[in-house]
Scaffold this motif. Structure first.
Motif, PDB file in Angstrom:
ATOM      1  N   ILE A 268       0.883  -1.168   0.000  1.00  0.00           N
ATOM      2  CA  ILE A 268       0.000   0.000   0.000  1.00  0.00           C
ATOM      3  C   ILE A 268       0.918   1.215   0.000  1.00  0.00           C
ATOM      4  O   ILE A 268       1.656   1.447   0.959  1.00  0.00           O
ATOM      5  CB  ILE A 268      -0.923  -0.002   1.227  1.00  0.00           C
ATOM      6  N   LEU A 269       0.909   1.948  -1.083  1.00  0.00           N
ATOM      7  CA  LEU A 269       1.858   3.052  -1.280  1.00  0.00           C
ATOM      8  C   LEU A 269       1.214   4.407  -1.019  1.00  0.00           C
ATOM      9  O   LEU A 269       0.067   4.645  -1.413  1.00  0.00           O
ATOM     10  CB  LEU A 269       2.404   3.021  -2.712  1.00  0.00           C
ATOM     11  N   GLN A 270       1.951   5.287  -0.336  1.00  0.00           N
ATOM     12  CA  GLN A 270       1.509   6.653  -0.101  1.00  0.00           C
ATOM     13  C   GLN A 270       2.708   7.589  -0.230  1.00  0.00           C
ATOM     14  O   GLN A 270       3.840   7.217   0.115  1.00  0.00           O
ATOM     15  CB  GLN A 270       0.897   6.791   1.291  1.00  0.00           C
TER      16      GLN A 270
ATOM     17  N   VAL B 211      -3.196   8.835   5.350  1.00  0.00           N
ATOM     18  CA  VAL B 211      -2.588   7.502   5.275  1.00  0.00           C
ATOM     19  C   VAL B 211      -3.395   6.489   6.078  1.00  0.00           C
ATOM     20  O   VAL B 211      -3.649   5.373   5.627  1.00  0.00           O
ATOM     21  CB  VAL B 211      -1.123   7.545   5.756  1.00  0.00           C
ATOM     22  N   THR B 212      -3.822   6.878   7.291  1.00  0.00           N
ATOM     23  CA  THR B 212      -4.599   5.943   8.111  1.00  0.00           C
ATOM     24  C   THR B 212      -5.947   5.641   7.468  1.00  0.00           C
ATOM     25  O   THR B 212      -6.434   4.506   7.538  1.00  0.00           O
ATOM     26  CB  THR B 212      -4.816   6.489   9.533  1.00  0.00           C
ATOM     27  N   GLN B 213      -6.542   6.624   6.818  1.00  0.00           N
ATOM     28  CA  GLN B 213      -7.819   6.385   6.151  1.00  0.00           C
ATOM     29  C   GLN B 213      -7.654   5.462   4.955  1.00  0.00           C
ATOM     30  O   GLN B 213      -8.505   4.597   4.702  1.00  0.00           O
ATOM     31  CB  GLN B 213      -8.450   7.715   5.737  1.00  0.00           C
TER      32      GLN B 213
ATOM     33  N   GLY C 132      10.176   5.543   3.278  1.00  0.00           N
ATOM     34  CA  GLY C 132       9.960   5.071   4.636  1.00  0.00           C
ATOM     35  C   GLY C 132       8.816   4.091   4.726  1.00  0.00           C
ATOM     36  O   GLY C 132       8.237   3.660   3.725  1.00  0.00           O
ATOM     37  N   ILE C 133       8.458   3.754   5.957  1.00  0.00           N
ATOM     38  CA  ILE C 133       7.331   2.856   6.237  1.00  0.00           C
ATOM     39  C   ILE C 133       6.660   3.347   7.504  1.00  0.00           C
ATOM     40  O   ILE C 133       7.324   3.867   8.411  1.00  0.00           O
ATOM     41  CB  ILE C 133       7.798   1.382   6.372  1.00  0.00           C
TER      42      ILE C 133
ATOM     43  N   SER D   9      15.520  -3.839  -9.827  1.00  0.00           N
ATOM     44  CA  SER D   9      15.808  -2.452 -10.205  1.00  0.00           C
ATOM     45  C   SER D   9      15.607  -1.485  -9.043  1.00  0.00           C
ATOM     46  O   SER D   9      15.852  -0.293  -9.177  1.00  0.00           O
ATOM     47  CB  SER D   9      14.914  -2.036 -11.384  1.00  0.00           C
ATOM     48  N   GLY D  10      15.132  -2.017  -7.903  1.00  0.00           N
ATOM     49  CA  GLY D  10      14.948  -1.175  -6.725  1.00  0.00           C
ATOM     50  C   GLY D  10      13.537  -0.659  -6.532  1.00  0.00           C
ATOM     51  O   GLY D  10      13.266   0.044  -5.554  1.00  0.00           O
ATOM     52  N   ALA D  11      12.600  -0.999  -7.424  1.00  0.00           N
ATOM     53  CA  ALA D  11      11.208  -0.564  -7.282  1.00  0.00           C
ATOM     54  C   ALA D  11      10.501  -1.410  -6.221  1.00  0.00           C
ATOM     55  O   ALA D  11      10.715  -2.623  -6.131  1.00  0.00           O
ATOM     56  CB  ALA D  11      10.486  -0.689  -8.615  1.00  0.00           C
ATOM     57  N   ILE D  12       9.643  -0.762  -5.414  1.00  0.00           N
ATOM     58  CA  ILE D  12       8.910  -1.477  -4.374  1.00  0.00           C
ATOM     59  C   ILE D  12       7.812  -2.328  -5.006  1.00  0.00           C
ATOM     60  O   ILE D  12       6.958  -1.827  -5.736  1.00  0.00           O
ATOM     61  CB  ILE D  12       8.273  -0.490  -3.369  1.00  0.00           C
ATOM     62  N   VAL D  13       7.851  -3.619  -4.729  1.00  0.00           N
ATOM     63  CA  VAL D  13       6.875  -4.521  -5.346  1.00  0.00           C
ATOM     64  C   VAL D  13       6.071  -5.319  -4.318  1.00  0.00           C
ATOM     65  O   VAL D  13       5.116  -6.008  -4.676  1.00  0.00           O
ATOM     66  CB  VAL D  13       7.565  -5.506  -6.311  1.00  0.00           C
TER      67      VAL D  13
END
Length: 349
Positions: free
Chosen positions: A12-14, A23-25, A46-47, A107-111
């Motif tokens: 879940i990306l923000q 973000v919480t919603q 970050g996370i 490639s470093g992308a978040i998957v």
């Protein structure tokens, strides 16, 4: 066996410019408990997890509607690649008490995101399934654990009880520590039904535990970090005016303090719980344990390395068997399998 074999959850990306409230919603709408925060360039910034929201926003009385998520997230978190060894990734999570671990492609992308509770559940499911089929994987895992621990093989004995009656008969499970032992000296997070969410959040943040709601000496509810995020912050409830009784989960399951650590892990696995309240037979409340408490009390990272490795070996029999085992775990929990073959952590308490 790469991380991809663990079937990480879709992230879940923000963006880092979003507010904590937004973000919480988003997490509440998707029933998630962690968001990956990206920079304007799309990279990993970050996370933030449900626990962070209580510890860094609620406990510090920051306004969620005007606090930027970049100010309270864990910046530059550790991450793994889809091609990294799966066992190493899981051991890293146990060693560092990481509940979540972002996953990138080459490639470093978040998957994706690994969740330790899901990984533990899947590992136990696979070993149980292999045992039902007469495979030696479960027994091999126990022998490896025993060899790791040398003469102190108590935890290996305890694992037999977890993996089934057949192995339990061979080694016996009575040597596993009890929940009474691991709760000794731990701070309690007991509140009354009338305690405000603000007070409850402060206590939860200090102890890093969910709150147990007790009235007249009896457990009447439980209120966790995800509850605080989804039921209170995301809905913009006034924390200093709202009693915890209005948003708690009433009448939760509880176990005896004489329950062994491995029995507790099995109960959490079978019911997809993240936490277990602990009460005496007369109803008096002792405390609460979570998945990581039990993992640490039953061998720690190195002890579980052999379990993770053997669970991964079960995948080598056939990919079909692995998917079947994964789906049967969903069926046992009474949930329909998800289309992407994953059980979201939102199904856990």
């Amino acid at each position: 066996r790469p991380v991809s074999k663990l079937r990480p959850k879709k992230p879940i990306l923000q963006n880092e410019s979003e507010t904590v409230l937004a973000v919480t919603q988003m997490l509440a709408s998707k029933r998630g408990d962690a968001a990956i925060i990206t920079s304007d360039g799309g990279g990993l910034a970050g996370i933030i997890t449900d626990t962070d929201v209580t510890r860094r926003v609620v406990a510090k009385q920051l306004p969620a509607s005007s606090t930027r998520v970049s100010d309270v997230m864990t910046a530059n978190p550790s991450c793994v690649s889809m091609s990294d060894p799966a066992t190493d990734a899981m051991v890293t999570m146990v060693e560092n008490r990481f509940r979540h671990l972002p996953v990138t492609d080459d490639s470093g992308a978040i998957v994706g995101v690994l969740d330790i509770a899901k990984c533990l559940n899947d590992a136990i499911s696979k070993l149980e399934k292999s045992q039902e089929k007469g495979s030696s994987a479960a027994e091999d895992a126990v022998k490896q654990m025993a060899s790791l621990q040398g003469a102190g093989g108590n935890q290996a004995a305890a694992l037999q009880a977890l993996l089934g009656p057949l192995l339990s008969q061979a080694f016996g499970g009575q040597s596993s520590p009890t929940l009474r032992t691991i709760l000794a000296g731990k701070p309690s997070t007991i509140v009354s039904p009338r305690t405000t969410l603000q007070e409850t959040g402060m206590m939860m943040a200090e102890a890093r535990k969910a709150a147990l709601v007790v009235e007249s000496g009896r457990l009447v509810g439980i209120f966790g970090f995800k509850d605080m995020m989804s039921r209170a912050i995301a809905k913009e409830l006034p924390l200093d005016l709202t009693p915890v009784s209005t948003v708690m989960t009433p009448n939760p399951e509880a176990v005896s303090p004489d329950t062994t650590v491995m029995e507790a892990l099995q109960i959490m696995h079978d019911n997809k719980f993240l936490t277990l309240p602990v009460c005496e037979s007369n109803g008096s409340v002792i405390g609460i344990v979570d998945v990581m408490d039990c993992v640490y009390a039953s061998g720690g990272a190195e002890g579980w390395r052999s379990i993770f490795s053997s669970a991964m070996e079960c995948d080598d029999v056939t990919e079909t068997a692995s998917v079947h085992s994964y789906r049967s775990a969903s069926v046992r929990s009474g949930k329909k399998p998800q289309k992407d073959n994953s059980r979201p952590v939102s199904k856990l308490r």
